[in-house]
Design a protein around this motif. Structure first.
Motif, mmCIF file in Angstrom:
data_model
loop_
_atom_site.group_PDB
_atom_site.id
_atom_site.type_symbol
_atom_site.label_atom_id
_atom_site.label_comp_id
_atom_site.label_asym_id
_atom_site.label_seq_id
_atom_site.Cartn_x
_atom_site.Cartn_y
_atom_site.Cartn_z
ATOM 1 N N SER A 171 0.878 -1.200 -0.092
ATOM 2 C CA SER A 171 0.030 -0.258 0.212
ATOM 3 C C SER A 171 0.956 1.472 -0.121
ATOM 4 C CB SER A 171 -0.994 -0.184 0.720
ATOM 5 O OG SER A 171 -0.560 0.165 2.236
ATOM 6 N N GLU A 172 1.678 1.196 1.142
ATOM 7 C CA GLU A 172 3.155 3.213 0.680
ATOM 8 C C GLU A 172 3.350 2.725 -1.007
ATOM 9 O OE1 GLU A 172 6.015 1.876 3.895
ATOM 10 O OE2 GLU A 172 4.216 2.408 5.180
ATOM 11 N N ILE A 173 3.664 1.303 -1.459
ATOM 12 C CA ILE A 173 4.508 1.541 -2.178
ATOM 13 C C ILE A 173 3.841 2.150 -3.976
ATOM 14 C CG2 ILE A 173 5.038 0.551 -4.726
ATOM 15 C CD1 ILE A 173 6.582 -1.351 -2.347
ATOM 16 N N ALA A 174 2.742 1.832 -3.376
ATOM 17 C CA ALA A 174 0.965 2.412 -4.203
ATOM 18 C C ALA A 174 0.619 3.669 -4.203
ATOM 19 C CB ALA A 174 0.189 1.044 -4.967
ATOM 20 N N ALA A 175 1.075 4.838 -2.938
ATOM 21 C CA ALA A 175 0.352 5.352 -2.948
ATOM 22 C C ALA A 175 1.568 6.864 -3.482
ATOM 23 C CB ALA A 175 0.541 5.899 -1.735
ATOM 24 N N ARG A 176 3.031 6.179 -3.017
ATOM 25 C CA ARG A 176 3.967 6.888 -3.699
ATOM 26 C C ARG A 176 4.020 6.460 -5.629
ATOM 27 N NH1 ARG A 176 7.983 4.069 -0.123
ATOM 28 N NH2 ARG A 176 8.110 2.150 -1.585
ATOM 29 N N LYS A 177 3.812 5.597 -5.347
ATOM 30 C CA LYS A 177 3.804 5.856 -7.364
ATOM 31 C C LYS A 177 2.437 6.588 -7.656
ATOM 32 C CE LYS A 177 5.132 0.920 -8.346
ATOM 33 N NZ LYS A 177 4.922 -0.185 -9.096
ATOM 34 N N ALA A 178 1.088 6.437 -6.614
ATOM 35 C CA ALA A 178 0.217 7.330 -7.365
ATOM 36 C C ALA A 178 0.115 8.992 -7.405
ATOM 37 C CB ALA A 178 -1.270 7.356 -6.214
ATOM 38 N N ALA A 179 1.540 9.589 -6.513
ATOM 39 C CA ALA A 179 1.717 10.684 -5.740
ATOM 40 C C ALA A 179 2.568 10.869 -7.080
ATOM 41 C CB ALA A 179 2.469 10.765 -4.484
ATOM 42 N N LYS A 180 3.733 10.412 -7.522
ATOM 43 C CA LYS A 180 4.167 10.415 -8.620
ATOM 44 C C LYS A 180 3.887 10.322 -9.755
ATOM 45 C CE LYS A 180 8.717 8.040 -10.431
ATOM 46 N NZ LYS A 180 9.501 7.498 -10.995
ATOM 47 N N ARG A 181 2.567 9.729 -10.207
ATOM 48 C CA ARG A 181 1.738 9.563 -11.303
ATOM 49 C C ARG A 181 0.571 10.536 -11.507
ATOM 50 N NH1 ARG A 181 0.983 4.097 -10.986
ATOM 51 N NH2 ARG A 181 -1.177 4.919 -9.681
ATOM 52 N N GLU A 182 0.684 11.239 -10.503
ATOM 53 C CA GLU A 182 -0.021 13.018 -10.312
ATOM 54 C C GLU A 182 0.225 14.379 -10.639
ATOM 55 O OE1 GLU A 182 -2.459 15.122 -6.889
ATOM 56 O OE2 GLU A 182 -2.005 13.006 -6.334
ATOM 57 N N LYS A 183 1.771 13.454 -9.939
ATOM 58 C CA LYS A 183 3.165 14.909 -9.954
ATOM 59 C C LYS A 183 2.951 15.355 -11.765
ATOM 60 C CE LYS A 183 7.136 16.182 -8.481
ATOM 61 N NZ LYS A 183 8.614 16.423 -8.066
ATOM 62 N N GLU A 184 3.473 13.663 -12.627
ATOM 63 C CA GLU A 184 3.989 13.711 -13.360
ATOM 64 C C GLU A 184 2.459 14.315 -14.483
ATOM 65 O OE1 GLU A 184 4.289 9.124 -14.419
ATOM 66 O OE2 GLU A 184 6.572 10.164 -13.590
ATOM 67 N N THR A 185 1.715 14.078 -14.302
ATOM 68 C CA THR A 185 0.364 14.496 -14.680
ATOM 69 C C THR A 185 0.827 15.984 -14.476
ATOM 70 O OG1 THR A 185 -0.750 12.720 -14.294
ATOM 71 C CG2 THR A 185 -2.443 14.459 -15.019
ATOM 72 N N ILE A 186 0.718 16.571 -13.090
ATOM 73 C CA ILE A 186 0.713 18.438 -13.369
ATOM 74 C C ILE A 186 1.550 19.110 -14.035
ATOM 75 C CG2 ILE A 186 0.685 19.806 -11.429
ATOM 76 C CD1 ILE A 186 -0.507 18.066 -9.557
ATOM 77 N N LEU A 187 2.928 18.289 -13.686
ATOM 78 C CA LEU A 187 3.807 19.159 -14.900
ATOM 79 C C LEU A 187 3.268 19.211 -15.852
ATOM 80 C CD1 LEU A 187 7.258 17.378 -12.846
ATOM 81 C CD2 LEU A 187 5.645 19.626 -13.233
ATOM 82 N N ALA A 188 2.750 18.088 -16.983
ATOM 83 C CA ALA A 188 2.810 17.978 -18.505
ATOM 84 C C ALA A 188 1.449 18.456 -18.799
ATOM 85 C CB ALA A 188 2.616 16.202 -18.460
ATOM 86 N N ALA A 189 0.798 19.277 -17.520
ATOM 87 C CA ALA A 189 -0.733 19.683 -18.037
ATOM 88 C C ALA A 189 -0.079 21.117 -17.902
ATOM 89 C CB ALA A 189 -1.866 19.531 -16.969
ATOM 90 N N GLN A 190 0.943 21.776 -17.132
ATOM 91 C CA GLN A 190 1.849 22.485 -16.857
ATOM 92 C C GLN A 190 2.742 22.846 -18.335
ATOM 93 O OE1 GLN A 190 3.898 23.078 -13.048
ATOM 94 N NE2 GLN A 190 2.038 23.682 -11.901
ATOM 95 N N ALA A 191 3.361 21.976 -18.628
ATOM 96 C CA ALA A 191 4.037 22.085 -20.017
ATOM 97 C C ALA A 191 3.302 22.781 -20.674
ATOM 98 C CB ALA A 191 5.279 21.550 -20.035
ATOM 99 N N ALA A 192 1.904 21.752 -21.315
ATOM 100 C CA ALA A 192 0.723 22.002 -22.164
ATOM 101 C C ALA A 192 0.509 23.338 -21.884
ATOM 102 C CB ALA A 192 0.016 20.971 -21.997
ATOM 103 N N ARG A 193 0.198 23.895 -21.108
ATOM 104 C CA ARG A 193 -0.540 25.104 -20.944
ATOM 105 C C ARG A 193 0.232 26.704 -21.373
ATOM 106 N NH1 ARG A 193 -1.308 25.428 -15.794
ATOM 107 N NH2 ARG A 193 -2.530 23.721 -15.653
ATOM 108 N N LYS A 194 1.653 25.715 -20.743
ATOM 109 C CA LYS A 194 2.440 26.894 -21.637
ATOM 110 C C LYS A 194 3.111 26.653 -22.907
ATOM 111 C CE LYS A 194 7.842 28.256 -20.073
ATOM 112 N NZ LYS A 194 8.823 27.448 -20.295
ATOM 113 N N ALA A 195 2.756 26.196 -23.504
ATOM 114 C CA ALA A 195 2.856 25.583 -25.035
ATOM 115 C C ALA A 195 1.932 26.415 -25.596
ATOM 116 C CB ALA A 195 3.355 24.016 -25.753
ATOM 117 N N ARG A 196 0.552 26.030 -24.979
ATOM 118 C CA ARG A 196 -0.297 26.666 -26.028
ATOM 119 C C ARG A 196 -0.553 28.443 -25.876
ATOM 120 N NH1 ARG A 196 -4.720 26.173 -28.276
ATOM 121 N NH2 ARG A 196 -6.671 27.265 -27.864
#
Length: 138
Positions: A9-34
């Motif tokens: 469960s701890e490993i799954a939580a860390r992976k979920a947090a990492k995916r969420e952070k990557e999603t946020i960074l990707a959205a910010q990069a897309a917004r900046k590019a737009r």
């Protein structure tokens, strides 16, 4: 000592947090590019196309050129009534296609002053017709 269930469960939580952070960074990069794209496009008198607001294309298998391009560009035309050279601006095209839901394969053919004159002429013809119909009913 932690059980395997707790470790998983701890490993799954860390992976979920990492995916969420990557999603946020990707959205910010897309917004900046737009925003960068909009700045570069806006400087040339072009306006981006919002395909979600376009009306239906009717019974056509093709796609209008401005949709393929991704932005509206100013188009030069000659008024069919007065033969004056005019420009159909990108902002006018955006209003016509997205707000007024005009046909996607139409272009401007008359200048603004000739359109006003034609509209006034049609209103007068309609008024005269309706007066005649009203007299006929009496």
């Amino acid at each position: 000592m932690k059980s395997n269930k707790q470790k998983r469960s701890e490993i799954a939580a860390r992976k979920a947090a990492k995916r969420e952070k990557e999603t946020i960074l990707a959205a910010q990069a897309a917004r900046k590019a737009r925003l960068e794209f909009l700045r570069s496009v806006g400087s040339r008198g072009e306006v981006p196309v919002d395909t979600t607001k376009l009306g239906s294309a009717g019974n056509s298998y093709s796609v209008p050129a401005f949709v393929e391009r991704g932005w509206y560009v100013p188009v030069d035309f000659t008024c069919k009534a007065c033969r004056k050279a005019e420009t159909w601006t990108a902002e006018q095209q955006k209003w016509w296609y997205e707000t007024a839901k005009g046909s996607l394969f139409t272009t401007a053919t008359m200048c603004r002053s000739c359109r006003r004159k034609e509209r006034a002429r049609q209103d007068e013809v309609r008024r005269v017709h309706l007066e005649g119909v009203a007299r006929k009913k009496k």
